[in-house]
Write a protein that holds these residues in place. Sequence first.
Motif, PDB file in Angstrom:
ATOM      1  N   TRP A  40      31.663  42.553  40.447  1.00  0.00           N
ATOM      2  CA  TRP A  40      32.712  41.601  40.762  1.00  0.00           C
ATOM      3  C   TRP A  40      32.145  40.423  41.535  1.00  0.00           C
ATOM      4  O   TRP A  40      31.174  40.570  42.262  1.00  0.00           O
ATOM      5  CB  TRP A  40      33.799  42.277  41.595  1.00  0.00           C
ATOM      6  N   SER A  42      33.420  36.906  43.982  1.00  0.00           N
ATOM      7  CA  SER A  42      34.526  36.347  44.752  1.00  0.00           C
ATOM      8  C   SER A  42      35.071  35.100  44.071  1.00  0.00           C
ATOM      9  O   SER A  42      34.318  34.233  43.631  1.00  0.00           O
ATOM     10  CB  SER A  42      34.063  35.999  46.165  1.00  0.00           C
ATOM     11  N   ASP A  43      36.400  35.008  43.992  1.00  0.00           N
ATOM     12  CA  ASP A  43      37.037  33.793  43.478  1.00  0.00           C
ATOM     13  C   ASP A  43      37.273  32.785  44.587  1.00  0.00           C
ATOM     14  O   ASP A  43      37.555  31.623  44.325  1.00  0.00           O
ATOM     15  CB  ASP A  43      38.395  34.136  42.843  1.00  0.00           C
ATOM     16  N   ASP A  44      37.169  33.230  45.840  1.00  0.00           N
ATOM     17  CA  ASP A  44      37.511  32.391  46.975  1.00  0.00           C
ATOM     18  C   ASP A  44      36.315  31.669  47.587  1.00  0.00           C
ATOM     19  O   ASP A  44      36.492  30.769  48.392  1.00  0.00           O
ATOM     20  CB  ASP A  44      38.198  33.246  48.051  1.00  0.00           C
ATOM     21  N   GLN A  99      41.529  41.452  37.809  1.00  0.00           N
ATOM     22  CA  GLN A  99      40.921  41.116  39.082  1.00  0.00           C
ATOM     23  C   GLN A  99      41.196  42.245  40.068  1.00  0.00           C
ATOM     24  O   GLN A  99      42.055  43.094  39.829  1.00  0.00           O
ATOM     25  CB  GLN A  99      41.517  39.819  39.659  1.00  0.00           C
ATOM     26  N   LYS A 110      40.486  37.562  46.271  1.00  0.00           N
ATOM     27  CA  LYS A 110      40.483  38.016  44.881  1.00  0.00           C
ATOM     28  C   LYS A 110      39.057  37.984  44.350  1.00  0.00           C
ATOM     29  O   LYS A 110      38.278  37.085  44.670  1.00  0.00           O
ATOM     30  CB  LYS A 110      41.366  37.136  44.009  1.00  0.00           C
ATOM     31  N   SER A 112      36.857  38.510  40.587  1.00  0.00           N
ATOM     32  CA  SER A 112      36.914  38.597  39.130  1.00  0.00           C
ATOM     33  C   SER A 112      35.724  39.394  38.631  1.00  0.00           C
ATOM     34  O   SER A 112      34.638  39.366  39.217  1.00  0.00           O
ATOM     35  CB  SER A 112      36.876  37.206  38.495  1.00  0.00           C
TER      36      SER A 112
END
Length: 116
Positions: A40, A42-44, A99, A110, A112
């Motif tokens: 995964w 990080s989207d942030d 997610q 979040k 992805s």
Amino acid sequence: MKTWTERLLMVLLIGAVGACAPDKPKAQDVNPRDHFVGEWKSDDTNSQTHTRIQRSGDNFFIHEGLNDLTGIYDSTAQAIMIDNGVKKIPVKYLPETDQILVSGGSRDAKFSRVKK
């Protein structure tokens, strides 16, 4: 009378064939714990560090950069619960977007799935 009997036999035959057809796997047959496993990002943040989640039964092993964490799946909350020593942090899977959501205090993050 003969045509009525033939129709009845045809309906019974079609019903029997349908009953013997193989069942399709249902969405609920997929173990919800398996959705968490993988890599995964990080989207942030723009971090290049990826988080890897592995599973053994209800136990999860989470590796991110220099940090190694463990968590246990809570079937009631349908989340991985990570105990960081201060409190338990839930990690939920969001099926609509594929997610995961990490809820830590007043902030949510979040992640992805990394496509290979």
